[in-house]
Write a protein that holds these residues in place. Sequence first.
Motif, mmCIF file in Angstrom:
data_model
loop_
_atom_site.group_PDB
_atom_site.id
_atom_site.type_symbol
_atom_site.label_atom_id
_atom_site.label_comp_id
_atom_site.label_asym_id
_atom_site.label_seq_id
_atom_site.Cartn_x
_atom_site.Cartn_y
_atom_site.Cartn_z
ATOM 1 N N GLN A 180 0.812 -1.216 0.000
ATOM 2 C CA GLN A 180 0.000 0.000 0.000
ATOM 3 C C GLN A 180 0.847 1.268 0.000
ATOM 4 O O GLN A 180 0.473 2.264 -0.631
ATOM 5 C CB GLN A 180 -0.932 -0.008 1.212
ATOM 6 C CG GLN A 180 -2.039 -1.051 1.127
ATOM 7 C CD GLN A 180 -2.930 -1.046 2.348
ATOM 8 O OE1 GLN A 180 -2.477 -0.784 3.457
ATOM 9 N NE2 GLN A 180 -4.199 -1.348 2.158
ATOM 10 N N GLN A 183 2.554 2.285 -3.540
ATOM 11 C CA GLN A 183 1.702 2.654 -4.673
ATOM 12 C C GLN A 183 1.685 4.157 -4.963
ATOM 13 O O GLN A 183 1.877 4.560 -6.121
ATOM 14 C CB GLN A 183 0.284 2.122 -4.439
ATOM 15 C CG GLN A 183 0.189 0.614 -4.577
ATOM 16 C CD GLN A 183 -1.162 0.066 -4.172
ATOM 17 O OE1 GLN A 183 -1.912 0.706 -3.427
ATOM 18 N NE2 GLN A 183 -1.495 -1.116 -4.650
ATOM 19 N N PRO A 184 1.456 5.040 -3.981
ATOM 20 C CA PRO A 184 1.482 6.477 -4.318
ATOM 21 C C PRO A 184 2.842 6.969 -4.778
ATOM 22 O O PRO A 184 2.930 7.864 -5.617
ATOM 23 C CB PRO A 184 1.047 7.156 -3.011
ATOM 24 C CG PRO A 184 1.257 6.150 -1.947
ATOM 25 C CD PRO A 184 1.069 4.814 -2.580
ATOM 26 N N ALA A 187 3.160 5.929 -8.400
ATOM 27 C CA ALA A 187 2.222 6.691 -9.225
ATOM 28 C C ALA A 187 2.747 8.099 -9.503
ATOM 29 O O ALA A 187 2.612 8.616 -10.621
ATOM 30 C CB ALA A 187 0.861 6.762 -8.534
ATOM 31 N N VAL A 246 -0.185 -0.626 -9.820
ATOM 32 C CA VAL A 246 -0.135 0.761 -10.295
ATOM 33 C C VAL A 246 0.039 0.800 -11.807
ATOM 34 O O VAL A 246 -0.533 1.650 -12.497
ATOM 35 C CB VAL A 246 1.008 1.526 -9.596
ATOM 36 C CG1 VAL A 246 1.185 2.916 -10.205
ATOM 37 C CG2 VAL A 246 0.731 1.656 -8.111
ATOM 38 N N ASN A 251 -4.418 5.432 -11.527
ATOM 39 C CA ASN A 251 -3.907 6.166 -10.372
ATOM 40 C C ASN A 251 -3.778 5.214 -9.192
ATOM 41 O O ASN A 251 -4.241 4.067 -9.244
ATOM 42 C CB ASN A 251 -4.811 7.354 -10.019
ATOM 43 C CG ASN A 251 -6.271 6.947 -9.877
ATOM 44 O OD1 ASN A 251 -6.619 6.138 -9.012
ATOM 45 N ND2 ASN A 251 -7.125 7.486 -10.740
ATOM 46 N N HIS A 252 -3.151 5.704 -8.115
ATOM 47 C CA HIS A 252 -2.876 4.808 -6.995
ATOM 48 C C HIS A 252 -4.129 4.506 -6.176
ATOM 49 O O HIS A 252 -4.155 3.507 -5.447
ATOM 50 C CB HIS A 252 -1.788 5.407 -6.098
ATOM 51 C CG HIS A 252 -2.221 6.607 -5.307
ATOM 52 N ND1 HIS A 252 -2.154 7.885 -5.809
ATOM 53 C CD2 HIS A 252 -2.733 6.722 -4.055
ATOM 54 C CE1 HIS A 252 -2.598 8.737 -4.904
ATOM 55 N NE2 HIS A 252 -2.956 8.067 -3.833
ATOM 56 N N ALA A 255 -5.444 1.541 -7.904
ATOM 57 C CA ALA A 255 -4.493 0.455 -7.656
ATOM 58 C C ALA A 255 -4.663 -0.120 -6.257
ATOM 59 O O ALA A 255 -4.564 -1.339 -6.057
ATOM 60 C CB ALA A 255 -3.069 0.962 -7.849
ATOM 61 N N SER A 256 -4.924 0.736 -5.277
ATOM 62 C CA SER A 256 -5.129 0.263 -3.909
ATOM 63 C C SER A 256 -6.375 -0.606 -3.808
ATOM 64 O O SER A 256 -6.375 -1.639 -3.119
ATOM 65 C CB SER A 256 -5.239 1.463 -2.965
ATOM 66 O OG SER A 256 -5.453 1.039 -1.638
#
Length: 368
Positions: A180, A183-184, A187, A246, A251-252, A255-256
């Motif tokens: 988790q 991911q950002p 991204a 991702v 976007n993240h 993806a989450s």
Amino acid sequence: MKRGGQVIYSGPLGRNSRKIIEYFEAIPGIPKIKEKYNPATWMLEASSVVAEVRFGIDFAKHYKSSSLHQRNKALVKELSVPPLGTKDLYFTSQFSQPNLGQFQYCLWKLWLTYWRSPDYNLVRMFFTLACGPYGWINFLAGWQKTSIGNKTQKDNTGDLTTIIGAMYAAVLFVGINNCQTVQPVVAIERTVFYREKAAGMYSALPYAMAQCILWWASNGQCINSFGSFLYYISFLYFTYYGMMTVSITPNHQVASILAATFYALFNLFSGFFIPRPKIPKWWIWYYWICQLAWIVYGLIVSQYGDVTDPITVPEMKNSTTVQWYVKNNFGYEPNFIGPVAGVLVGFAVFFAFMYAYYYIKTLNFQMR
């Protein structure tokens, strides 16, 4: 240009913007510029959407039908023909640096970005260190010290399950956290990658290799409290799994959601809550493709696959050995640890490859 990317003027400005002022003043309805008025401000006001509606004119269409546009097209056509005796520009390669140089640059850039992201690193490291004492507390709670030589004896299957559950929980919680939190970060880096790739700074392959190697190296920091290859490889493939989600989503946030969809399946078919011999035959195929099941297999076999200490099983009158219980209850073969390690490495390589393939070569989520 006006809104939408349509050209409304392309030509010389002239001294004190005289040329562009004359062009717009020649359009019917456009008011003359006031004395000592800023030409840039006047032009924006005269060519605004409000002005188009008020005067009933489309500046883009007006420009395309103007003599200025025709002269520009003729000039482009003339300049597109090289003079006699000249050659077109030619470069031996598309990029200024070879692949190795591009890889070194990308790795250096991503490494700096990694260490300049404390919100990512501190959360991940704190979570990992917090799970370490939690696992040890459960580990010690499941053991009962006896005075039989120097051995530590587990009285029943409940104690053994507590110990295995502590290891399983550490892998699952830290793995999901790694997935988790990465991911950002990935991204955001994707947006930078699109811009720098369009500028011709580097090709896709060196960038993908640099990013995969960066996370491979950075995950090594998180195994100090566990000191195990199996923990390390599980954290690594969870990180690559987050990166892969991702790569196939815009976007993240999406993806989450996609990654979380499979967490319950990973947990259900891990072989801990439902041992492999008790999984229905029509679902056993998912057990073999579940990466969490392989890490549970490796952890249990590596720690208890060769332990011959006695253990009490509720369904049996006589005590048996831990090795027998692990083999018959979980279906784990003690000599299968080598293939387990190979499969875990294969999962990490697979997720990294899918990330690079979809992220770099196939999918493109640019909004403009």
